[in-house]
Write a protein that holds these residues in place. Structure first.
Motif, PDB file in Angstrom:
ATOM      1  N   ASP A  55       0.085  -1.980   2.728  1.00  0.00           N
ATOM      2  CA  ASP A  55      -0.097  -2.351   1.221  1.00  0.00           C
ATOM      3  C   ASP A  55       0.949  -1.016   0.305  1.00  0.00           C
ATOM      4  O   ASP A  55       0.497  -1.214  -0.800  1.00  0.00           O
ATOM      5  CB  ASP A  55      -1.351  -2.215   0.658  1.00  0.00           C
ATOM      6  N   PRO A  61       1.617  -5.564   5.165  1.00  0.00           N
ATOM      7  CA  PRO A  61       0.662  -6.046   3.972  1.00  0.00           C
ATOM      8  C   PRO A  61      -0.626  -6.080   4.623  1.00  0.00           C
ATOM      9  O   PRO A  61      -0.639  -6.609   5.737  1.00  0.00           O
ATOM     10  CB  PRO A  61       1.413  -7.483   3.606  1.00  0.00           C
ATOM     11  N   THR A  63      -2.950  -8.100   2.882  1.00  0.00           N
ATOM     12  CA  THR A  63      -3.421  -8.902   1.771  1.00  0.00           C
ATOM     13  C   THR A  63      -5.051  -9.400   2.102  1.00  0.00           C
ATOM     14  O   THR A  63      -4.981  -9.826   3.132  1.00  0.00           O
ATOM     15  CB  THR A  63      -2.399  -9.965   1.477  1.00  0.00           C
TER      16      THR A  63
END
Length: 179
Positions: A55, A61, A63
């Motif tokens: 992140d 990522p 997420t």
């Protein structure tokens, strides 16, 4: 089933999760919710959990994963790439510069490939990234029967285009015939 056989089954599940996750360089992680996407992430196995960093700029990522949430982790075989085991995990976000964070980052740092900042990486992770522990929570789960592929995350990177036809001649020239 007796209590002894339940304990033995739980110990076998724990051993399978640990060994498979240790040996695999990549895992698929799906956050909570039925429509949550599965993301492939690199990780390290450290003190009974899969640790991931992301992140931040230039990092993977993470997420949909938040502290206190649950997740489903699917582990692939390093040799053949097939699915070995799926397990439920509880997500724990480590506070930067805490002893647990320092220990996890020491392991993650050694496995991070192509880092742009080398020795300054842990300081950047403390400022800009999150370090998560995915701790096994319960027994193994049935393997997913569907494709875990998702659309790639948005990025500024582009795909290489085919080279123009004239470039090989310009670079390598025409070979002269020997007489």
């Amino acid at each position: 089933m007796t209590a002894d056989s339940l304990t033995a089954a739980a110990l076998l599940d724990q051993a399978l999760v640990e060994e498979a996750t240790k040996k695999s360089g990549l895992i698929w992680v799906r956050g909570p919710g039925p429509d949550a996407p599965s993301r492939v992430v690199w990780h390290v196995w450290h003190e009974g959990a899969a640790c991931v960093v992301g992140d931040g700029p230039g990092e993977q990522p993470l997420t949909g994963l938040a502290d206190g949430d649950s997740a489903v982790v699917t582990v692939r075989s390093k040799d053949k790439g097939g699915r070995l085991v799926s397990w439920a995990a509880s997500v724990v976000e480590l506070a930067p510069d805490s002893p647990a964070w320092e220990a996890a980052v020491a392991e993650l740092k050694g496995k991070r490939l192509n880092a742009p900042d080398g020795e300054a990486m842990p300081a950047r992770w403390a400022r800009e990234c999150r370090v998560l522990r995915l701790e096994p929570a319960g027994s193994t789960l049935p393997l997913p029967d569907h494709d875990l592929a998702e659309a790639p995350a948005p990025t500024r990177a582009t795909t290489r285009r085919p080279i123009p036809a004239a470039v090989p001649r310009l670079l390598f020239g025409r070979r002269r015939k020997r007489k």
